[in-house]
Design an enzyme around this catalytic site. Structure first.
Site, mmCIF file in Angstrom:
data_model
loop_
_atom_site.group_PDB
_atom_site.id
_atom_site.type_symbol
_atom_site.label_atom_id
_atom_site.label_comp_id
_atom_site.label_asym_id
_atom_site.label_seq_id
_atom_site.Cartn_x
_atom_site.Cartn_y
_atom_site.Cartn_z
ATOM 1 N N ARG A 104 -7.505 0.108 -6.572
ATOM 2 C CA ARG A 104 -7.505 1.204 -5.611
ATOM 3 C C ARG A 104 -7.570 2.532 -6.373
ATOM 4 O O ARG A 104 -6.549 3.049 -6.818
ATOM 5 C CB ARG A 104 -6.244 1.142 -4.720
ATOM 6 C CG ARG A 104 -6.181 -0.130 -3.872
ATOM 7 C CD ARG A 104 -5.339 0.034 -2.638
ATOM 8 N NE ARG A 104 -5.889 1.018 -1.720
ATOM 9 C CZ ARG A 104 -5.202 1.550 -0.713
ATOM 10 N NH1 ARG A 104 -3.945 1.215 -0.530
ATOM 11 N NH2 ARG A 104 -5.758 2.436 0.087
ATOM 12 N N ARG B 156 0.858 -1.184 0.000
ATOM 13 C CA ARG B 156 0.000 0.000 0.000
ATOM 14 C C ARG B 156 0.894 1.234 0.000
ATOM 15 O O ARG B 156 2.114 1.130 0.079
ATOM 16 C CB ARG B 156 -1.026 0.013 1.139
ATOM 17 C CG ARG B 156 -0.661 -0.649 2.412
ATOM 18 C CD ARG B 156 0.491 -0.016 3.148
ATOM 19 N NE ARG B 156 0.268 1.393 3.387
ATOM 20 C CZ ARG B 156 1.198 2.306 3.598
ATOM 21 N NH1 ARG B 156 2.486 1.944 3.597
ATOM 22 N NH2 ARG B 156 0.928 3.554 3.821
ATOM 23 N N GLY B 157 0.257 2.431 -0.083
ATOM 24 C CA GLY B 157 1.044 3.658 -0.232
ATOM 25 C C GLY B 157 1.116 3.972 -1.719
ATOM 26 O O GLY B 157 1.410 3.086 -2.530
ATOM 27 N N ALA B 158 0.841 5.235 -2.057
ATOM 28 C CA ALA B 158 0.652 5.603 -3.464
ATOM 29 C C ALA B 158 1.812 5.199 -4.397
ATOM 30 O O ALA B 158 1.595 4.475 -5.381
ATOM 31 C CB ALA B 158 0.343 7.099 -3.551
ATOM 32 N N ASN C 52 -5.297 12.527 1.041
ATOM 33 C CA ASN C 52 -4.366 11.662 1.786
ATOM 34 C C ASN C 52 -5.207 10.878 2.798
ATOM 35 O O ASN C 52 -6.429 11.088 2.905
ATOM 36 C CB ASN C 52 -3.269 12.488 2.469
ATOM 37 C CG ASN C 52 -2.136 11.614 2.991
ATOM 38 O OD1 ASN C 52 -1.600 10.786 2.264
ATOM 39 N ND2 ASN C 52 -1.773 11.775 4.254
ATOM 40 N N LYS C 53 -4.568 9.987 3.503
ATOM 41 C CA LYS C 53 -5.257 9.105 4.464
ATOM 42 C C LYS C 53 -6.261 9.845 5.332
ATOM 43 O O LYS C 53 -5.997 10.952 5.802
ATOM 44 C CB LYS C 53 -4.200 8.421 5.337
ATOM 45 C CG LYS C 53 -4.706 7.443 6.362
ATOM 46 C CD LYS C 53 -5.623 6.373 5.791
ATOM 47 C CE LYS C 53 -5.026 5.612 4.635
ATOM 48 N NZ LYS C 53 -6.046 4.833 3.866
ATOM 49 N N GLN D 238 -1.923 2.318 10.032
ATOM 50 C CA GLN D 238 -0.638 2.388 9.318
ATOM 51 C C GLN D 238 0.427 3.097 10.146
ATOM 52 O O GLN D 238 1.614 2.813 10.003
ATOM 53 C CB GLN D 238 -0.812 3.137 7.983
ATOM 54 C CG GLN D 238 -1.541 2.373 6.906
ATOM 55 C CD GLN D 238 -3.022 2.672 6.911
ATOM 56 O OE1 GLN D 238 -3.599 2.999 7.937
ATOM 57 N NE2 GLN D 238 -3.655 2.560 5.764
ATOM 58 N N ASP E 81 -1.970 11.130 -1.801
ATOM 59 C CA ASP E 81 -2.403 10.106 -2.768
ATOM 60 C C ASP E 81 -2.792 10.726 -4.089
ATOM 61 O O ASP E 81 -2.758 10.062 -5.131
ATOM 62 C CB ASP E 81 -3.557 9.299 -2.196
ATOM 63 C CG ASP E 81 -3.052 8.368 -1.112
ATOM 64 O OD1 ASP E 81 -2.943 8.820 0.046
ATOM 65 O OD2 ASP E 81 -2.713 7.219 -1.442
HETATM 66 O O1 MRU Z 1 -4.409 3.257 2.376
HETATM 67 P P1 MRU Z 1 -2.917 3.478 2.263
HETATM 68 O O2 MRU Z 1 -2.161 2.861 3.383
HETATM 69 O O3 MRU Z 1 -2.405 3.069 0.901
HETATM 70 O O4 MRU Z 1 -2.760 5.045 2.377
HETATM 71 C C1 MRU Z 1 -1.483 5.615 2.245
HETATM 72 C C2 MRU Z 1 -1.435 7.088 2.444
HETATM 73 O O5 MRU Z 1 -2.424 7.735 2.675
HETATM 74 C C3 MRU Z 1 -0.098 7.716 2.253
HETATM 75 O O6 MRU Z 1 0.023 8.849 3.050
HETATM 76 C C4 MRU Z 1 0.038 8.121 0.783
HETATM 77 O O7 MRU Z 1 -0.198 7.024 -0.060
HETATM 78 C C5 MRU Z 1 1.369 8.677 0.487
HETATM 79 S S1 MRU Z 1 2.599 7.432 0.559
HETATM 80 C C6 MRU Z 1 4.141 8.023 0.147
#
Ligand code: MRU
Length: 350
Positions: A88, A45-47, A246-247, A195, A236
């Site tokens: 996603r 996970r993470g963009a 973002n999250k 996370q 994201d």
């Molecule tokens: O749902 P996730 O864990 O994929 O969400 C991740 C985030 O919100 C991060 O802050 C974002 O992807 C940036 S990662 C460098």
């Protein structure tokens, strides 16, 4: 050290992030379907990480089409691209990476299937290398705004685990440390998927960077008390006007930061900027209901209760002090300055 993702020539190894911090387990994906499934199930996970993972998903899709004619090969690539992109929808890096792979294949339509497979593999490798290089630049540019001894609040995990390596928001922290600035981190636990508690705390401890874990509802307390010097988060998707997805919970942190006169920084690669949309209103928000009523296998709410769970929120540009990119630090007015950035990059998708 363990790697978020690693291409092994004919399969992709992923560090299973659903098992952290208690178990360090690697899963191997040998097909595009397995890659899509791993992204959907948050194994990775993470963009930026899901972007590069999806690029390797395209490599596996291409490799899986051995012995077929050009036309069915491309049909298979298009289907695989759609499957990957649907996993996603919020983080734009995923469709950015998949489209970049598709476009490259289209640009080399005259090549044999065998050559196309090699071309795609090389491109995914390039994207993986680029990601680390870009993150180091973001870190270098961003750290200039941090002073020795600062306490940085972060939300979710925008670290090495959310990228191929180094991280975006945590990359800024890493870069500051490399410059000898004694920065430390307050990490929001990041309900509902944790996370912050599971991943950011683990990652920073592995790197020996001082971290204090807090629950999400403590951020305001520590800001008001004067403990927090600035906030750095990842993103994201960033719209043309600077609105940032973002999250979930990032927006609350940004509002609290403004109220307490604390700078709120976003660290993200230029590939996270979606110039095709005007504002955050156009960003699709994913939802996975069950995360609110359960923590792992444990139920924490009555059976059958209705729950809502938008996985991301939008922080309006007016709450953002600056955006750290690999090219430069962008300050308001974002509409104008992001447009300038776009025009300074050759070939940036509109
Ligand atoms: O749902 P996730 O864990 O994929 O969400 C991740 C985030 O919100 C991060 O802050 C974002 O992807 C940036 S990662 C460098």
């Amino acid at each position: 050290t363990v790697k978020t993702l690693e291409w092994k020539g004919n399969h992709l190894d992923l560090l299973d992030q659903t098992r952290l911090p208690l178990h360090t387990e690697i899963i191997s994906c040998t097909t595009c379907k397995e890659v899509a499934e791993a992204i959907k199930r948050m194994k990775v996970r993470g963009a930026p990480a899901i972007g590069v993972t999806a690029a390797y998903g395209m490599v596996l899709a291409a490799d899986g089409a051995t012995g077929v004619e050009k036309e069915p090969f491309f049909q298979h690539l298009y289907r695989s691209a759609d499957e990957l992109k649907s996993t996603r929808p919020t983080a734009v890096n995923l469709s950015w990476a998949v489209d970049r792979m598709l476009k490259l294949a289209e640009d080399h339509r005259e090549e044999s299937v065998l050559n196309l497979q090699r071309i795609l593999e090389r491109e995914a490798d390039r994207m993986a290398e680029e990601d680390v290089r870009v993150n180091r630049k973001i870190g270098e540019n961003g750290q200039a705004l941090l002073s020795d001894g600062e306490v940085v609040l972060t939300h979710c995990n925008a670290g090495a685990l959310a990228t191929v390596d180094y991280g975006t928001a945590l990359g800024v922290i890493r870069a500051a440390c490399e410059h000898g600035k004694g920065v430390s981190v307050y990490a929001d636990e990041t309900r509902p998927y944790l996370q912050g508690a599971r991943l950011t705390a683990w990652e920073l401890m592995q790197s020996h960077i001082p971290v204090t874990l807090i629950t999400d509802n403590m951020a305001g307390y520590f800001m008001k008390k004067g403990t927090i010097d600035c906030v750095v988060t990842g993103a994201d998707r960033i719209a043309s006007n600077g609105d940032t997805a973002n999250k979930i919970g990032t927006y609350s942190v940004a509002v609290l930061a403004k109220e307490n006169n604390i700078p709120f920084y976003v660290a993200a690669p230029i590939s996270t900027i979606d110039f095709s949309i005007a504002s955050g209103d156009e960003i699709p928000i994913e939802r996975e209901e069950s995360e609110v009523t359960m923590i792992g296998e444990t139920r924490i709410a009555p059976e059958g209760v209705k729950a809502a769970n938008p996985a991301f929120d939008i922080t309006p540009a007016s709450y953002i002090t600056a955006v750290f990119t690999e090219k430069e630090v962008i300050f308001p007015p974002f509409l104008e300055n992001l447009k300038k950035l776009k025009h300074s990059i050759p070939g940036k998708r509109m």
